[in-house]
Design an enzyme around this catalytic site. Structure first.
Site, PDB file in Angstrom:
ATOM      1  CB  CYS A  76      10.244  -0.265   2.946  1.00 52.12           C
ATOM      2  SG  CYS A  76      11.088   0.272   1.371  1.00 52.12           S
ATOM      3  CD  GLU A 106       8.142  -2.990   8.521  1.00 50.40           C
ATOM      4  OE1 GLU A 106       7.367  -4.027   8.136  1.00 50.40           O
ATOM      5  OE2 GLU A 106       8.738  -2.337   7.701  1.00 50.40           O
ATOM      6  CB  SER A 144       4.550  -7.338   5.668  1.00 52.36           C
ATOM      7  OG  SER A 144       3.545  -8.318   5.209  1.00 52.36           O
ATOM      8  CD  GLU A 190      -5.648  -5.829   0.131  1.00 52.86           C
ATOM      9  OE1 GLU A 190      -4.640  -5.758  -0.558  1.00 52.86           O
ATOM     10  OE2 GLU A 190      -5.495  -6.249   1.425  1.00 52.86           O
ATOM     11  CG  PHE A 228      -0.384   0.464   2.620  1.00 55.03           C
ATOM     12  CD1 PHE A 228      -0.035   1.812   2.944  1.00 55.03           C
ATOM     13  CD2 PHE A 228       0.105  -0.466   3.351  1.00 55.03           C
ATOM     14  CE1 PHE A 228       0.513   2.219   4.012  1.00 55.03           C
ATOM     15  CE2 PHE A 228       0.933  -0.144   4.506  1.00 55.03           C
ATOM     16  CZ  PHE A 228       1.064   1.216   5.015  1.00 55.03           C
ATOM     17  CE  LYS A 257      -2.999  -8.274  -4.718  1.00 54.20           C
ATOM     18  NZ  LYS A 257      -3.464  -7.366  -3.614  1.00 54.20           N
TER      19      LYS A 257
HETATM   20  P1  NAD Z   1       1.189  -6.638   2.907  1.00 57.01           P
HETATM   21  O1  NAD Z   1       2.415  -7.725   3.134  1.00 57.01           O
HETATM   22  O2  NAD Z   1       0.425  -6.806   3.963  1.00 57.01           O
HETATM   23  O3  NAD Z   1       0.688  -6.635   1.579  1.00 57.01           O
HETATM   24  C1  NAD Z   1       1.450  -6.651   0.310  1.00 57.01           C
HETATM   25  C2  NAD Z   1       0.893  -7.363  -0.568  1.00 57.01           C
HETATM   26  O4  NAD Z   1       0.561  -8.853  -0.509  1.00 57.01           O
HETATM   27  C3  NAD Z   1      -0.345  -6.575  -1.068  1.00 57.01           C
HETATM   28  O5  NAD Z   1      -1.092  -6.542  -2.292  1.00 57.01           O
HETATM   29  C4  NAD Z   1      -1.669  -7.655  -0.399  1.00 57.01           C
HETATM   30  O6  NAD Z   1      -2.922  -7.770  -1.144  1.00 57.01           O
HETATM   31  C5  NAD Z   1      -0.906  -9.055  -0.384  1.00 57.01           C
HETATM   32  N1  NAD Z   1      -1.308  -9.731   0.932  1.00 57.01           N
HETATM   33  C6  NAD Z   1      -1.493  -9.287   2.000  1.00 57.01           C
HETATM   34  N2  NAD Z   1      -1.607 -10.399   2.954  1.00 57.01           N
HETATM   35  C7  NAD Z   1      -1.490 -11.536   2.195  1.00 57.01           C
HETATM   36  C8  NAD Z   1      -1.274 -13.048   2.340  1.00 57.01           C
HETATM   37  N3  NAD Z   1      -1.559 -13.245   3.608  1.00 57.01           N
HETATM   38  N4  NAD Z   1      -1.079 -13.741   1.160  1.00 57.01           N
HETATM   39  C9  NAD Z   1      -0.821 -13.406   0.097  1.00 57.01           C
HETATM   40  N5  NAD Z   1      -0.842 -11.914  -0.308  1.00 57.01           N
HETATM   41  C10 NAD Z   1      -0.997 -11.188   0.684  1.00 57.01           C
HETATM   42  O7  NAD Z   1       2.030  -5.400   3.031  1.00 57.01           O
HETATM   43  P2  NAD Z   1       1.563  -3.998   3.161  1.00 57.01           P
HETATM   44  O8  NAD Z   1       1.015  -3.613   4.571  1.00 57.01           O
HETATM   45  O9  NAD Z   1       0.555  -3.437   1.996  1.00 57.01           O
HETATM   46  O10 NAD Z   1       2.897  -3.002   3.027  1.00 57.01           O
HETATM   47  C11 NAD Z   1       3.818  -2.583   4.017  1.00 57.01           C
HETATM   48  C12 NAD Z   1       4.895  -3.486   4.051  1.00 57.01           C
HETATM   49  O11 NAD Z   1       5.716  -3.524   2.987  1.00 57.01           O
HETATM   50  C13 NAD Z   1       5.931  -3.092   5.237  1.00 57.01           C
HETATM   51  O12 NAD Z   1       6.235  -4.470   5.853  1.00 57.01           O
HETATM   52  C14 NAD Z   1       6.821  -2.559   4.182  1.00 57.01           C
HETATM   53  O13 NAD Z   1       8.440  -2.494   5.173  1.00 57.01           O
HETATM   54  C15 NAD Z   1       7.046  -3.195   3.248  1.00 57.01           C
HETATM   55  N6  NAD Z   1       7.606  -2.817   2.008  1.00 57.01           N
HETATM   56  C16 NAD Z   1       8.999  -3.199   1.656  1.00 57.01           C
HETATM   57  C17 NAD Z   1       9.407  -2.615   0.670  1.00 57.01           C
HETATM   58  C18 NAD Z   1      10.843  -3.371   0.477  1.00 57.01           C
HETATM   59  O14 NAD Z   1      11.331  -2.713  -0.798  1.00 57.01           O
HETATM   60  N7  NAD Z   1      11.457  -3.850   0.862  1.00 57.01           N
HETATM   61  C19 NAD Z   1       9.057  -1.459   0.041  1.00 57.01           C
HETATM   62  C20 NAD Z   1       7.820  -1.224   0.441  1.00 57.01           C
HETATM   63  C21 NAD Z   1       7.179  -1.659   1.525  1.00 57.01           C
END
Ligand code: NAD
Length: 497
Positions: A281, A383, A226, A176, A149, A173
């Protein structure tokens, strides 16, 4: 006015049917729209559209593909304010921050406009008598991108422009929580001349991700999110035979040395810890101070800066920090502050009760600062992804380095110092993928590559830059000879002897 966000398949928006989720305006706390959730038939249609488009697109010359991307870059520049507004509306970050993030995405598009050069292979003449060998990089097929997000325009732009420039087709994808940007990006790519099916967008949550990870016709998966989900995506996609790069969470430390310019360091740390409400991140979430005097002097400088921090709606031009993305996330961040107090850290600035004037129902939290945080505390280990900065006091440089190297995450880090030798030793020895020297958020530019180490990344190949080309292509090596006279059948391994 309430709106609906749906899928974009084979160049068309698909009417919303079936299940939906609510989209919020984080500044007001109100529901602003609905996003569709893809079912198996939507996923199958999107992958089929990408698979069909692959035949012609992979056969389109790199120069023609680059021209489409060049048009896309110009359209993105023309629509940068509109895209930034979409980011702010659904994510909450300030307009200037959103605009900067879209620009960092455009930089990647600009880089891949040079794809004919990036795809140039290598050639060796006379590898044996009258025999030559050459290597080329060819596209993989249908690639998938699953994005978080916090950068609804930039992170998709790290992925699909590079993938399609290399001749692949793509299914995106997005998160959401803020899905609108991805649809606008797909429409602009179509306007730039990309054939239908080259980029498709499907909306959804875990269920949609699972269908994509297991889909027979998907060849590669890029994920950012994450750590628990990154690890799950990596293992699931690998076990279904895909090429995978999965980027996870972070706990980015900055070291403040006794010789650092503390005014500059305080400016940099406040911006990096609280910018985008800590939902980056590469945000700094831990300041490691060498000696108590540095900690005391740094806090003395951080406090007035936080007092002056303007927190409010991201749409307001004077705002420096917006709300968190959802109510659930706001509660999670608050609960980490409660936990830190319970664990015995000293809460120097408490943002839990902050209310933004005129936006009392928004998902706001004020900037918060903990001092005397210890490595065994959960607020240090985990985190938080909010505007919460922890200060860990250590006696010397080697303790700081050891602390960072022992942390499970290794995304970004920084050192503030005037000592070149300390900076060089830090850059050389620290077990982290991206390092800043007097730079708080060392996000690599588009022609270098982005990626963390340890549990901040699963897979081997980083994103954009030359590593991006490597991820989205496979190497083929051709050895050729144009026979004049046959030398008869050979049964042993060919050598030069
Ligand atoms: P998230 O892991 O909740 O979601 C990321 C994506 O995965 C979304 O599209 C979501 O729909 C999908 N998703 C969520 N739960 C899932 C599951 N159980 N199984 C399969 N798909 C699933 O992350 P978020 O809250 O959207 O973003 C924040 C996180 O992203 C933080 O941990 C941040 O550090 C990390 N992040 C990392 C980087 C990097 O380059 N390392 C960059 C940006 C954000």
């Amino acid at each position: 006015m309430s709106y609906q966000v749906s899928h974009f398949i084979h160049g068309q928006l698909i009417p919303v049917t079936g299940k939906t989720l609510e989209i919020y305006n984080p500044a007001t706390g109100e529901v602003s729209g609905q996003v569709a959730l893809a079912d198996q038939s939507i996923i199958d249609n999107a992958v089929a559209a990408a698979k069909t488009a692959f035949t012609a697109w992979s056969g389109t010359t790199p120069l023609r593909r680059a021209r489409v991307l060049f048009n896309f870059k110009m359209l993105l520049e023309k629509h940068i304010d509109e895209l930034a507004q979409l980011v702010t509306k659904e994510h909450g970050k300030t307009l200037s921050d959103a605009r900067g993030s879209v620009q960092r995405g455009i930089d990647v598009v600009e880089f891949v406009c040079g794809v004919p050069n990036l795809l140039k292979g290598s050639y060796s003449e006379d590898v044996a008598t009258e025999m030559d060998s050459y290597s080329v990089r060819q596209p993989l097929g249908v690639c998938v991108g699953i994005t978080p997000f916090n950068f609804p325009a930039m992170i998709p732009l790290w992925m699909f422009p590079m993938a399609i420039a290399c001749g692949n087709t793509f299914v995106l994808k997005p998160s959401e929580k803020d899905p609108s940007c991805s649809i606008r990006l797909a429409q602009l790519l179509k306007e730039a001349g990309a054939p239908d099916g080259v980029l498709n967008v499907v909306q959804g949550d875990k269920a949609a991700v699972d269908m994509l990870l297991k889909h027979h016709d998907v060849k590669a998966v890029s994920f950012v999110g994450s750590t628990p989900v990154a690890e799950y995506v990596y293992n699931t996609a690998i076990s279904h035979g895909k090429r995978v790069q999965a980027f996870g969470g972070a706990k980015n430390h900055c070291v403040v040395m006794p010789d650092a310019d503390l005014e500059q360091a305080a400016d940099a740390i406040v911006g990096a810890a609280y910018g985008s409400a800590g939902e980056r991140c590469m945000a700094i979430s831990v300041a490691v101070t060498i000696g108590d005097k540095v900690a005391d002097e740094l806090i003395k400088r951080i406090k007035p800066r936080v007092d002056k921090l303007v927190v409010g709606s991201g749409k307001d031009k004077t705002t420096e920090m917006g709300p968190l993305v959802t109510k659930a996330h706001q509660e999670k961040v608050k609960s980490y502050i409660d936990l830190g107090v319970k664990e015995g850290a000293e809460l120097v600035i408490d943002g839990r009760d902050f209310k933004a004037k005129g936006f009392e129902k928004g998902f706001f939290i004020g900037a918060s600062l903990f001092d005397k945080v210890k490595p065994e505390m959960r607020i240090y280990k985990e985190e938080i992804f909010g505007p919460v900065l922890s200060i860990v006091r250590v006696p010397d440089f080697n303790s700081a380095l050891k602390l960072i190297n022992e942390h499970e995450f290794g995304n970004g880090t920084a050192i503030f110092t005037g000592d070149g030798n300390a900076a060089r030793t830090f850059a050389n020895k620290v077990q982290v993928g991206m390092v800043g020297v007097n730079i708080p958020i060392p996000v690599p530019v588009a022609y270098h590559s982005f990626g963390g180490w340890k549990r901040s990344m699963f897979g081997d190949i980083h994103m954009h830059g030359m590593e991006g080309v490597q991820f989205y292509t496979k190497l083929k090596t051709i050895t050729q000879k144009w026979l004049k006279d046959s030398k008869g059948t050979e049964f042993s391994m060919p050598t030069h002897h």
